[in-house]
Design a protein around this motif. Structure first.
Motif, PDB file in Angstrom:
ATOM      1  N   PRO A 170       9.313   1.679   1.308  1.00  0.00           N
ATOM      2  CA  PRO A 170       8.931   1.698  -0.106  1.00  0.00           C
ATOM      3  C   PRO A 170       9.153   3.076  -0.733  1.00  0.00           C
ATOM      4  N   TYR A 171       9.579   3.056  -1.997  1.00  0.00           N
ATOM      5  CA  TYR A 171       9.783   4.315  -2.719  1.00  0.00           C
ATOM      6  C   TYR A 171       9.713   4.077  -4.216  1.00  0.00           C
ATOM      7  N   ARG A 220       0.832  -1.211   0.000  1.00  0.00           N
ATOM      8  CA  ARG A 220       0.000   0.000   0.000  1.00  0.00           C
ATOM      9  C   ARG A 220       0.864   1.257   0.000  1.00  0.00           C
ATOM     10  N   LEU A 221       1.943   1.248   0.775  1.00  0.00           N
ATOM     11  CA  LEU A 221       2.848   2.406   0.789  1.00  0.00           C
ATOM     12  C   LEU A 221       3.460   2.615  -0.592  1.00  0.00           C
ATOM     13  N   LEU A 222       3.861   1.534  -1.240  1.00  0.00           N
ATOM     14  CA  LEU A 222       4.422   1.641  -2.593  1.00  0.00           C
ATOM     15  C   LEU A 222       3.377   2.178  -3.557  1.00  0.00           C
ATOM     16  N   ASN A 223       2.134   1.726  -3.433  1.00  0.00           N
ATOM     17  CA  ASN A 223       1.061   2.224  -4.301  1.00  0.00           C
ATOM     18  C   ASN A 223       0.844   3.717  -4.116  1.00  0.00           C
ATOM     19  N   ILE A 224       0.967   4.203  -2.890  1.00  0.00           N
ATOM     20  CA  ILE A 224       0.846   5.649  -2.641  1.00  0.00           C
ATOM     21  C   ILE A 224       2.003   6.384  -3.324  1.00  0.00           C
ATOM     22  N   CYS A 225       3.220   5.863  -3.190  1.00  0.00           N
ATOM     23  CA  CYS A 225       4.378   6.476  -3.858  1.00  0.00           C
ATOM     24  C   CYS A 225       4.137   6.560  -5.364  1.00  0.00           C
ATOM     25  N   GLU A 226       3.668   5.472  -5.932  1.00  0.00           N
ATOM     26  CA  GLU A 226       3.416   5.422  -7.384  1.00  0.00           C
ATOM     27  C   GLU A 226       2.344   6.424  -7.790  1.00  0.00           C
TER      28      GLU A 226
END
Length: 152
Positions: free
Chosen positions: A58-59, A24-30
């Motif tokens: 995540p980034y 989910r954190l990666l999806n927000i970054c994306e």
């Protein structure tokens, strides 16, 4: 404004319990890197247990060597100590700056609080000089508040 359009998408990502927290954190970054043209590197750093250091989470964006940042060092390390937003219009004017890439011109870092404790932050680099406004700060505070709901 793009921020208002993105808020429901951020909330939707956060509430998707079929994915892990890191997914989910990666999806927000994306989401942020894709939809906000001057967000060129978007990532999360989190406190490493009881240690006075941050670990890269995540980034999206160019790879970075800065996977561990001591408290007080660089913009992220300063936010870990100050518990305050830090907007840097021109990174070349900062004495305590850790360069990730020569293309980065500005940076914004917003802390994430869980139960009143600073447990991490969202870090955004831009290749555009001085693009961040108060609207970015308010939007990213919203993102961090949403993210705090899924962190231990």
């Amino acid at each position: 404004m793009i921020f208002e359009a993105l808020k429901p998408q951020v909330s939707q990502i956060v509430s998707n319990t079929e994915k892990t927290v890191n997914e989910r954190l990666l999806n927000i970054c994306e989401l942020l890197e894709t939809h906000i043209e001057y967000y060129n590197w978007v990532g999360f750093y989190f406190r490493n247990g009881d240690k006075e250091e941050l670990l890269l989470g995540p980034y999206v964006g160019a790879p970075t060597d800065h996977t561990v940042i001591p408290f007080g060092k660089g913009i992220c390390g300063q936010v870990a100590v100050s518990n305050k937003n830090f907007v840097v219009p021109d990174v070349s004017a900062q004495d305590n700056y850790i360069a990730c890439s020569i293309t980065v011109k500005s940076e914004i870092v917003i802390p994430i609080f869980v139960d009143g404790k600073n447990i991490g932050q969202i870090d955004i680099d831009s290749n555009t000089p001085d693009p961040f406004t108060e609207a970015d700060e308010r939007f990213l505070e919203y993102v961090c508040n949403e993210v705090s709901k899924i962190l231990p």
